[in-house]
Write an enzyme that holds these catalytic residues in place. Structure first.
Site, PDB file in Angstrom:
ATOM      1  N   ASP A   1      -1.125  -0.328   3.057  1.00  0.00           N
ATOM      2  CA  ASP A   1       0.262  -0.533   2.658  1.00  0.00           C
ATOM      3  C   ASP A   1       0.737  -1.832   3.320  1.00  0.00           C
ATOM      4  O   ASP A   1       0.133  -2.297   4.295  1.00  0.00           O
ATOM      5  CB  ASP A   1       1.078   0.670   3.172  1.00  0.00           C
ATOM      6  CG  ASP A   1       2.562   0.488   2.972  1.00  0.00           C
ATOM      7  OD1 ASP A   1       2.977   0.159   1.844  1.00  0.00           O
ATOM      8  OD2 ASP A   1       3.324   0.662   3.951  1.00  0.00           O
TER       9      ASP A   1
ATOM     10  N   ASP B   1       4.733  -3.055   3.530  1.00  0.00           N
ATOM     11  CA  ASP B   1       6.016  -2.881   4.230  1.00  0.00           C
ATOM     12  C   ASP B   1       5.970  -1.780   5.280  1.00  0.00           C
ATOM     13  O   ASP B   1       5.703  -0.627   4.962  1.00  0.00           O
ATOM     14  CB  ASP B   1       7.131  -2.538   3.233  1.00  0.00           C
ATOM     15  CG  ASP B   1       7.476  -3.723   2.347  1.00  0.00           C
ATOM     16  OD1 ASP B   1       7.051  -4.851   2.660  1.00  0.00           O
ATOM     17  OD2 ASP B   1       8.167  -3.517   1.331  1.00  0.00           O
TER      18      ASP B   1
ATOM     19  N   ASP C   1       2.599   4.159   6.226  1.00  0.00           N
ATOM     20  CA  ASP C   1       3.652   4.563   7.160  1.00  0.00           C
ATOM     21  C   ASP C   1       4.626   5.573   6.574  1.00  0.00           C
ATOM     22  O   ASP C   1       5.426   6.153   7.300  1.00  0.00           O
ATOM     23  CB  ASP C   1       4.441   3.339   7.657  1.00  0.00           C
ATOM     24  CG  ASP C   1       5.358   2.773   6.576  1.00  0.00           C
ATOM     25  OD1 ASP C   1       4.918   2.696   5.408  1.00  0.00           O
ATOM     26  OD2 ASP C   1       6.510   2.433   6.871  1.00  0.00           O
TER      27      ASP C   1
HETATM   28 MG   LIG Z   1       5.464   1.242   3.813  1.00  0.00          MG
END
Ligand SMILES: [Mg+2]
Length: 270
Positions: free
Chosen positions: A8, A10, A215
């Site tokens: 991922d 961001d 995240d």
């Molecule tokens: Mg993310």
């Protein structure tokens, strides 16, 4: 065995507060030296992906708009495989609904309910920059959506179930993360795209070991599709709750890119 890293962007490789990745540069250099593919698997658009690929010197395939499509550089694999279309330097495997269909669905929902819905497509570059705390250049890239639309839903929380119902009725899916709601095709998720890309890597290299780093909630399908799932710590000091079936998930001590480096060192470079 060939290791493939799905990541991922961001909040994971990019720090959430300022999109910085400097602390990860030595680890990225080490991955390149070992020829470990680094596959972006993100909500970001093609244009945003291309920006970070160029910045980081990464030339591997990537997954855009939360699984909306896979972009494979033309000469990347040594065999032919089925794809939806060709765009510039890439073969594109598409899963997402088209942007104009999603925009039309939002228009219809607005007309039927009177809801205040403001999509990125309704906003100027300057408005997106201001609202999402991006620079003008970043906002331009963020607005270049093809397989999903982000929007602000300016209604009381108790109207949310009606919104979900309406989106489903139109044949699409809705997710909500942070400020924006996101409408996208039913088949578009990170996990499906990761599985298809993993099959291509297996055809090329034989046995493959996959690692996924994320995240947040929209990473769960990706984390479920890899051999070794891992999450980084979030700015509030928490980790994504371990979903059922992901008991082997590794929780990095570091936040964002620091945690990313920790995962790379532990599972790939050590
Ligand atoms: Mg993310």
């Amino acid at each position: 065995m060939k290791i493939v890293l799905f990541t991922d962007l961001d909040g994971t490789l990019l720090r959430l507060s300022d999109y910085s990745y400097d602390v990860a540069l030595p680890a990225i250099a080490a991955l390149k030296e070992r020829k470990v593919p680094v596959v972006f698997c993100t909500a970001k658009t093609l244009s945003e992906n291309e920006y970070y690929r160029a910045e980081l010197g990464i030339e591997d395939p990537f997954i855009v708009e939360n699984g909306g499509a896979i972009f494979v550089p033309r000469d990347y694999f040594s065999f032919d495989f089925p794809y939806s279309n060709e765009q510039g330097r890439y073969y594109v495997i598409e899963f997402g609904a088209r942007y104009d269909e999603l925009r039309a669905a939002l228009d219809a929902i607005r007309a039927e309910t009177g809801f205040k819905i403001t999509g990125f497509g309704d906003m100027t570059v300057e408005e997106v920059a201001e609202d999402a705390n991006l620079s003008i250049e970043q906002a331009k890239r963020a607005k270049a959506k093809v397989y999903n639309e982000s929007f602000i839903f300016d209604e009381p929380k108790d109207k949310e179930p009606i919104l979900f119902e309406k989106v489903q009725e139109k044949g699409f899916s809705l997710t909500h993360g942070g400020r924006y709601y996101n409408i996208h095709g039913r088949n578009a998720d990170k996990g499906r795209a990761v599985k298809i890309l993993t099959e291509l890597f297996k055809r090329e290299y034989g046995a493959v070991m996959t690692i996924g780093v994320g995240d947040s909630k929209n990473d769960i399908p990706m984390l479920k599709a890899v051999d070794q799932p891992a999450v980084v710590k979030r700015p509030d000091g928490t980790w994504l709750e371990v979903p059922h079936g992901l008991e082997n998930m590794y929780k990095a001590e570091g936040e964002g890119p620091e945690g990313w480096v920790e995962v790379v060192e532990r599972f790939i470079l050590s």
